[in-house]
Motif scaffolding. Structure first.
Motif, PDB file in Angstrom:
ATOM      1  N   HIS A 170      67.294  44.189 -37.714  1.00  0.00           N
ATOM      2  CA  HIS A 170      68.469  44.774 -37.065  1.00  0.00           C
ATOM      3  C   HIS A 170      68.907  46.049 -37.763  1.00  0.00           C
ATOM      4  O   HIS A 170      69.254  47.034 -37.103  1.00  0.00           O
ATOM      5  CB  HIS A 170      69.606  43.767 -37.056  1.00  0.00           C
TER       6      HIS A 170
ATOM      7  N   ASN B 111      70.716  35.937 -22.097  1.00  0.00           N
ATOM      8  CA  ASN B 111      69.750  35.897 -23.205  1.00  0.00           C
ATOM      9  C   ASN B 111      68.734  34.773 -23.005  1.00  0.00           C
ATOM     10  O   ASN B 111      67.528  34.950 -23.242  1.00  0.00           O
ATOM     11  CB  ASN B 111      70.481  35.705 -24.536  1.00  0.00           C
TER      12      ASN B 111
ATOM     13  N   MET C 132      64.708  35.279 -22.605  1.00  0.00           N
ATOM     14  CA  MET C 132      63.779  34.610 -23.522  1.00  0.00           C
ATOM     15  C   MET C 132      62.837  33.677 -22.769  1.00  0.00           C
ATOM     16  O   MET C 132      61.668  33.530 -23.119  1.00  0.00           O
ATOM     17  CB  MET C 132      64.566  33.814 -24.567  1.00  0.00           C
TER      18      MET C 132
ATOM     19  N   TRP D 215      59.441  32.869 -24.845  1.00  0.00           N
ATOM     20  CA  TRP D 215      59.793  32.738 -26.260  1.00  0.00           C
ATOM     21  C   TRP D 215      60.725  31.565 -26.547  1.00  0.00           C
ATOM     22  O   TRP D 215      61.190  31.410 -27.676  1.00  0.00           O
ATOM     23  CB  TRP D 215      60.447  34.035 -26.744  1.00  0.00           C
TER      24      TRP D 215
ATOM     25  N   ALA E 224      61.221  33.615 -32.331  1.00  0.00           N
ATOM     26  CA  ALA E 224      61.494  34.911 -31.709  1.00  0.00           C
ATOM     27  C   ALA E 224      62.734  34.861 -30.828  1.00  0.00           C
ATOM     28  O   ALA E 224      63.441  35.866 -30.681  1.00  0.00           O
ATOM     29  CB  ALA E 224      60.287  35.364 -30.887  1.00  0.00           C
ATOM     30  N   SER E 225      63.040  33.701 -30.253  1.00  0.00           N
ATOM     31  CA  SER E 225      64.222  33.587 -29.402  1.00  0.00           C
ATOM     32  C   SER E 225      65.517  33.726 -30.182  1.00  0.00           C
ATOM     33  O   SER E 225      66.568  33.990 -29.596  1.00  0.00           O
ATOM     34  CB  SER E 225      64.204  32.240 -28.675  1.00  0.00           C
TER      35      SER E 225
ATOM     36  N   ILE F  84      64.881  38.098 -31.995  1.00  0.00           N
ATOM     37  CA  ILE F  84      64.927  39.266 -31.117  1.00  0.00           C
ATOM     38  C   ILE F  84      66.339  39.579 -30.639  1.00  0.00           C
ATOM     39  O   ILE F  84      66.778  40.742 -30.688  1.00  0.00           O
ATOM     40  CB  ILE F  84      63.967  39.086 -29.928  1.00  0.00           C
TER      41      ILE F  84
ATOM     42  N   LEU G  24      68.395  41.498 -33.151  1.00  0.00           N
ATOM     43  CA  LEU G  24      68.065  42.904 -33.387  1.00  0.00           C
ATOM     44  C   LEU G  24      68.939  43.839 -32.564  1.00  0.00           C
ATOM     45  O   LEU G  24      69.123  44.993 -32.927  1.00  0.00           O
ATOM     46  CB  LEU G  24      66.591  43.167 -33.059  1.00  0.00           C
TER      47      LEU G  24
END
Length: 291
Positions: A103, A144, A148, A153, A158-159, A162, A165
């Motif tokens: 991030h 979101n 995902m 994901w 990663a869920s 990401i 970030l």
């Protein structure tokens, strides 16, 4: 003569605050500091209290007979789990480090052109970022999840990484700090033959250190305390916070273990905050730059 006049004005301004006022301000800050430290001190004492002291009424603030049984019980409970405690720790560290560092880097790289370059649509992009600060994370939870899910994901780290970030406050803070950098310094680096990437990493990032240290303080506790229950379902991918929350659901018998869990979850973010805060204040006091 001008310097002497300014110096006299500064001295007079410093002498305007009397000693009683200074003492009152110090006492007021001390009272607020003690008031804010009470929950932390109480949580530390609870973690070392035996069960009889945890349930005594009226409750005692300080522990009388400190013990480590709560932590031993925590290790024993986690030892019976088919997923070891070290796995939960590793998952939390991976998610927290990748999400926080990623991030900071992404927000800095996105904020640099918005702060130092004028291109079509730059104001609109920044306006969208500012407007996104109005929305609570609970409002964007369903979008979101849908994104995902479309990317495949769900039930992966990663869920959780990401979405972290794209924390809009980070881009906003970095842009505001980068706008304070003098353009003449960047132009001088370009004249010396430095590329944009070299200017960004060797000039811009060191000079906006207070900004990314602030993002570190803001983002690290959020990811450290996440349980990932909405996105991660496999037990071997769960975070430490989720595992410790399940332990505390064991009822009254695990009240001591719950106190130990609360201390473990608090100690890491608080330690990071104490270390980073001193560096942020020191950097802010020495990083003022003007053309």
């Amino acid at each position: 003569m001008v310097f002497k006049t300014k110096k006299r004005r500064i001295i007079k301004k410093k002498l305007n605050r009397s000693l009683p006022v200074t003492i009152m301000l110090f006492m007021l800050l001390a009272i607020f500091g003690v008031f804010m430290a009470i929950p932390l001190v109480y949580a530390i004492n609870n973690a070392f209290k035996p069960l009889d002291e945890l349930f005594i009424f009226p409750p005692r603030f300080f522990v009388r007979n400190p013990t480590l049984d709560n932590f031993f019980d925590l290790v024993a409970v986690m030892g019976d789990s088919w997923v070891p405690l070290s796995r939960y720790f590793a998952n939390t560290i991976i998610i927290t480090l990748l999400g926080t560092v990623g991030h900071i880097i992404l927000a800095s790289m996105a904020a640099y052109p918005l702060a130092k370059y004028k291109f079509p649509g730059s104001k609109m992009i920044f306006s969208i970022v500012v407007l996104s600060l109005m929305f609570s994370p609970h409002v964007t939870a369903i979008p979101n999840y849908m994104v995902m899910s479309l990317l495949g994901w769900i039930d992966t780290h990663a869920s959780l990484i990401i979405p972290a970030l794209a924390f809009p406050l980070g881009l906003f803070i970095m842009k505001q700090f980068m706008e304070q950098l003098p353009d003449s310094m960047l132009e001088a680096a370009k004249i010396d033959g430095a590329s944009e990437y070299r200017i960004f990493w060797t000039i811009v990032m060191p000079n906006v250190r207070p900004a990314w240290l602030t993002l570190l303080i803001l983002q690290f506790p959020v990811l450290w305390g996440t349980n990932g229950g909405d996105f991660v379902y496999s037990e071997e991918l769960k975070t430490l916070n989720y595992a410790l929350e399940q332990i505390t659901l064991g009822g009254i018998a695990r009240a001591g273990v719950g106190a130990a869990v609360a201390l473990i979850l608090m100690i890491v973010p608080i330690t990071l905050f104490i270390v980073s805060q001193s560096k942020v204040i020191q950097t802010m006091s020495t990083s003022g730059m003007k053309d």
